[in-house]
Scaffold this motif. Structure first.
Motif, PDB file in Angstrom:
ATOM      1  N   CYS A  72       0.870  -1.284   0.027  1.00 52.31           N
ATOM      2  CA  CYS A  72      -0.040  -0.036   0.116  1.00 52.31           C
ATOM      3  C   CYS A  72       1.030   1.313   0.064  1.00 52.31           C
ATOM      4  O   CYS A  72       1.965   1.247   0.211  1.00 52.31           O
ATOM      5  CB  CYS A  72      -0.788   0.010   1.380  1.00 52.31           C
ATOM      6  N   VAL A  73       0.494   2.359  -0.290  1.00 52.92           N
ATOM      7  CA  VAL A  73       0.995   3.742  -0.446  1.00 52.92           C
ATOM      8  C   VAL A  73       0.333   4.476   0.422  1.00 52.92           C
ATOM      9  O   VAL A  73      -0.888   4.900   0.767  1.00 52.92           O
ATOM     10  CB  VAL A  73       0.867   4.241  -1.961  1.00 52.92           C
ATOM     11  N   TYR A  74       1.247   5.315   1.305  1.00 54.80           N
ATOM     12  CA  TYR A  74       0.694   6.308   2.220  1.00 54.80           C
ATOM     13  C   TYR A  74       1.573   7.519   2.217  1.00 54.80           C
ATOM     14  O   TYR A  74       2.645   7.751   1.653  1.00 54.80           O
ATOM     15  CB  TYR A  74       0.965   5.661   3.780  1.00 54.80           C
ATOM     16  N   ILE A  75       0.915   8.811   2.535  1.00 49.98           N
ATOM     17  CA  ILE A  75       1.611  10.160   2.579  1.00 49.98           C
ATOM     18  C   ILE A  75       1.501  10.433   4.181  1.00 49.98           C
ATOM     19  O   ILE A  75       0.146  10.524   4.746  1.00 49.98           O
ATOM     20  CB  ILE A  75       0.845  11.102   1.848  1.00 49.98           C
ATOM     21  N   ALA A  76       2.427  11.009   4.715  1.00 50.97           N
ATOM     22  CA  ALA A  76       2.541  11.154   6.118  1.00 50.97           C
ATOM     23  C   ALA A  76       3.196  12.930   6.313  1.00 50.97           C
ATOM     24  O   ALA A  76       3.939  12.953   5.627  1.00 50.97           O
ATOM     25  CB  ALA A  76       3.179  10.430   6.995  1.00 50.97           C
ATOM     26  N   GLU A  77       2.505  13.554   7.227  1.00 48.99           N
ATOM     27  CA  GLU A  77       2.870  14.700   7.330  1.00 48.99           C
ATOM     28  C   GLU A  77       4.366  14.495   8.334  1.00 48.99           C
ATOM     29  O   GLU A  77       4.388  13.485   9.163  1.00 48.99           O
ATOM     30  CB  GLU A  77       2.074  15.631   8.051  1.00 48.99           C
ATOM     31  N   LEU A  78       5.326  15.401   8.223  1.00 48.00           N
ATOM     32  CA  LEU A  78       6.216  15.477   9.216  1.00 48.00           C
ATOM     33  C   LEU A  78       6.460  16.398  10.185  1.00 48.00           C
ATOM     34  O   LEU A  78       5.823  17.490  10.031  1.00 48.00           O
ATOM     35  CB  LEU A  78       7.716  15.430   8.119  1.00 48.00           C
ATOM     36  N   ALA A  79       6.924  15.974  11.436  1.00 46.27           N
ATOM     37  CA  ALA A  79       6.964  17.072  12.326  1.00 46.27           C
ATOM     38  C   ALA A  79       7.761  18.155  12.170  1.00 46.27           C
ATOM     39  O   ALA A  79       7.531  19.428  12.516  1.00 46.27           O
ATOM     40  CB  ALA A  79       7.547  16.409  13.693  1.00 46.27           C
ATOM     41  N   GLU A  80       8.748  18.003  11.094  1.00 47.66           N
ATOM     42  CA  GLU A  80       9.747  19.124  10.903  1.00 47.66           C
ATOM     43  C   GLU A  80       9.275  19.916   9.535  1.00 47.66           C
ATOM     44  O   GLU A  80       8.494  19.415   8.728  1.00 47.66           O
ATOM     45  CB  GLU A  80      11.060  18.667  10.582  1.00 47.66           C
ATOM     46  N   SER A  81       9.696  21.159   9.572  1.00 46.17           N
ATOM     47  CA  SER A  81       9.168  22.019   8.327  1.00 46.17           C
ATOM     48  C   SER A  81      10.270  22.939   7.864  1.00 46.17           C
ATOM     49  O   SER A  81      11.310  22.874   8.767  1.00 46.17           O
ATOM     50  CB  SER A  81       8.007  22.957   8.570  1.00 46.17           C
ATOM     51  N   LEU A  82      10.441  23.523   6.784  1.00 41.17           N
ATOM     52  CA  LEU A  82      11.587  23.946   6.296  1.00 41.17           C
ATOM     53  C   LEU A  82      11.532  25.381   5.799  1.00 41.17           C
ATOM     54  O   LEU A  82      10.294  25.845   5.243  1.00 41.17           O
ATOM     55  CB  LEU A  82      12.249  23.356   5.144  1.00 41.17           C
ATOM     56  N   HIS A  83      12.191  26.389   6.335  1.00 48.17           N
ATOM     57  CA  HIS A  83      12.335  27.811   5.860  1.00 48.17           C
ATOM     58  C   HIS A  83      13.683  28.157   5.427  1.00 48.17           C
ATOM     59  O   HIS A  83      14.467  28.885   6.217  1.00 48.17           O
ATOM     60  CB  HIS A  83      11.746  28.589   6.998  1.00 48.17           C
ATOM     61  N   LEU A  84      14.034  27.572   4.258  1.00 49.58           N
ATOM     62  CA  LEU A  84      15.474  27.698   4.072  1.00 49.58           C
ATOM     63  C   LEU A  84      15.967  29.177   3.427  1.00 49.58           C
ATOM     64  O   LEU A  84      15.030  29.874   2.919  1.00 49.58           O
ATOM     65  CB  LEU A  84      15.794  26.753   2.738  1.00 49.58           C
ATOM     66  N   PRO A  85      17.094  29.627   3.856  1.00 51.49           N
ATOM     67  CA  PRO A  85      17.353  30.759   3.412  1.00 51.49           C
ATOM     68  C   PRO A  85      17.858  30.740   1.854  1.00 51.49           C
ATOM     69  O   PRO A  85      17.838  29.676   1.084  1.00 51.49           O
ATOM     70  CB  PRO A  85      18.850  31.226   4.129  1.00 51.49           C
ATOM     71  N   GLU A  86      18.051  31.891   1.172  1.00 50.07           N
ATOM     72  CA  GLU A  86      18.268  31.918  -0.150  1.00 50.07           C
ATOM     73  C   GLU A  86      19.509  31.164  -0.428  1.00 50.07           C
ATOM     74  O   GLU A  86      20.613  31.448   0.175  1.00 50.07           O
ATOM     75  CB  GLU A  86      18.257  33.350  -0.813  1.00 50.07           C
ATOM     76  N   GLY A  87      19.847  30.356  -1.767  1.00 53.59           N
ATOM     77  CA  GLY A  87      21.046  29.768  -1.797  1.00 53.59           C
ATOM     78  C   GLY A  87      21.152  28.330  -1.223  1.00 53.59           C
ATOM     79  O   GLY A  87      22.292  27.603  -1.357  1.00 53.59           O
ATOM     80  N   VAL A  88      20.346  28.049  -0.416  1.00 50.92           N
ATOM     81  CA  VAL A  88      20.214  26.717   0.448  1.00 50.92           C
ATOM     82  C   VAL A  88      19.347  25.930   0.143  1.00 50.92           C
ATOM     83  O   VAL A  88      18.048  26.157  -0.003  1.00 50.92           O
ATOM     84  CB  VAL A  88      20.346  27.100   2.092  1.00 50.92           C
ATOM     85  N   SER A  89      19.648  24.570  -0.232  1.00 54.17           N
ATOM     86  CA  SER A  89      18.648  23.525  -0.794  1.00 54.17           C
ATOM     87  C   SER A  89      18.915  22.461   0.022  1.00 54.17           C
ATOM     88  O   SER A  89      19.737  22.176   0.949  1.00 54.17           O
ATOM     89  CB  SER A  89      18.923  23.249  -2.127  1.00 54.17           C
TER      90      SER A  89
END
Length: 345
Positions: free
Chosen positions: A91-108
């Motif tokens: 089966c296939v699932y999508i889960a939310e993660l506890a972390e989120s990202l707010h990356l500076p420019e130039g950072v991937s």
């Protein structure tokens, strides 16, 4: 006028753990709860499952839309992970993660499954809003992140806080340093393990808690050859030792189909210090997670099955892989940390 950057801050490459900790303090990496003390690794951050997951009828990429908006097209039902939930094989699932990202420019950023996830044949990929690719997060991304979970052989039990994948954060566009072929070792007595079909559930947070005999069949020497059966999953070991210098990190990439009809290595990140003398782990080998495709394939000892791609770090990490403890530093052929040692049963 902006303040001048230090040499380390201006340098392109993968960020080491001290820089990752700074990003957390600055709010570039946020979480619904405080990070665990061991969540930041020498060159990566472990990601944790959030409160909810959804059973979906198909995998998808958001492609210019939010993950949550695209989810409406494929969702079957919602799962509460706070009390634990079973992710069923096939089966296939999508889960939310506890972390989120707010990356500076130039950072991937780029994600990969953790070693323990790949070794139980759970295929996971990161999703970010508006993304056209799995696992890659665009420079300056600001938003939530999710994980696609697709158990292949074993059904697994996971819950809020379970760590299935990890994130590398990179500044700029540093070139790849070099690549190294990785062959398979089919010598010695025991050469690998094949997953048993229709086994029980694996609790992904229960370390050393499962009898390996109920989940795996050992594979023994057969003249330096191993016949891979279509649809089966194998744990094998690299022919030679793997060493990741302290100023580098590596990713093991699946093999080109022209070399063989199989996929190798769900978990691709090797942190600085893996297999090094400085970290007291000289001679460590890579563990190979192998799945055969539609055609049976005869694998031979020493055959190239994957490639390691090495990249530079912006600076030396304050701690090397395994120095705070690891199930896999100094490893040879080894199952995931969920299983008790075979000879201890």
């Amino acid at each position: 006028m902006t303040a001048p950057q230090t040499a380390a801050a201006a340098k392109s490459g993968i960020l080491p753990m001290q820089s990752l900790a700074e990003l957390v303090e600055q709010g570039a990496v946020r979480s619904t709860s405080a990070l665990d003390h061991d969540q930041i690794q020498p060159a990566s951050i472990d990601l944790r499952l959030g409160a909810r997951a959804w059973r979906v009828r198909a995998s998808y990429l958001p492609r210019g839309r939010k993950v949550s908006d695209r989810l409406k097209d494929v969702v079957m039902h919602e799962m509460d992970l706070s009390r634990g939930a079973v992710f069923e094989a096939g089966c296939v699932y999508i889960a939310e993660l506890a972390e989120s990202l707010h990356l500076p420019e130039g950072v991937s950023a780029r994600a990969n499954p953790k070693s323990s996830t790949g070794r139980v044949d759970v295929f996971v990929r990161l999703l970010s809003d508006y993304g056209d690719y799995f696992d890659d997060v665009a420079e300056g991304y600001n938003g939530p992140i999710y994980v696609e979970i697709a158990p292949q052989t074993f059904s697994v039990l996971a819950r809020t806080g379970t760590r299935l994948n990890q994130l590398r954060i990179k500044r700029g566009h540093s070139p790849k340093l070099y690549t190294a072929d990785c062959g398979v070792d089919l010598t010695g007595d025991l050469v690998g393990y094949r997953a048993r079909r229709h086994a029980g559930i694996i609790d992904l947070d229960h370390i050393d808690g499962h009898d390996p005999r109920k989940f795996w069949e050992p594979l023994y020497q057969n003249g330096g050859q191993l016949l891979l059966d279509p649809g089966e999953f194998y744990i094998l070991a690299s022919k030679g030792a793997v060493e990741i210098p302290v100023m580098e990190a590596a990713e093991m990439l699946p093999i080109d189909p022209s070399v063989g009809e199989f996929r190798v290595h769900y978990a691709g990140f090797f942190d600085p210090g893996f297999g090094t003398e400085e970290a007291a782990a000289k001679g460590s080998r890579g563990v190979l997670e192998v799945r055969c495709h539609e055609t049976p394939f005869l694998l031979e000892d020493g055959q190239t099955v994957a490639r390691l791609v090495y990249e530079p770090l912006t600076e030396r990490p304050v701690q090397l892989y395994g120095q705070s403890g690891s199930h896999y530093q100094g490893q040879g052929l080894k199952l995931s940390k969920h299983f008790r040692p075979w000879d201890a049963i």
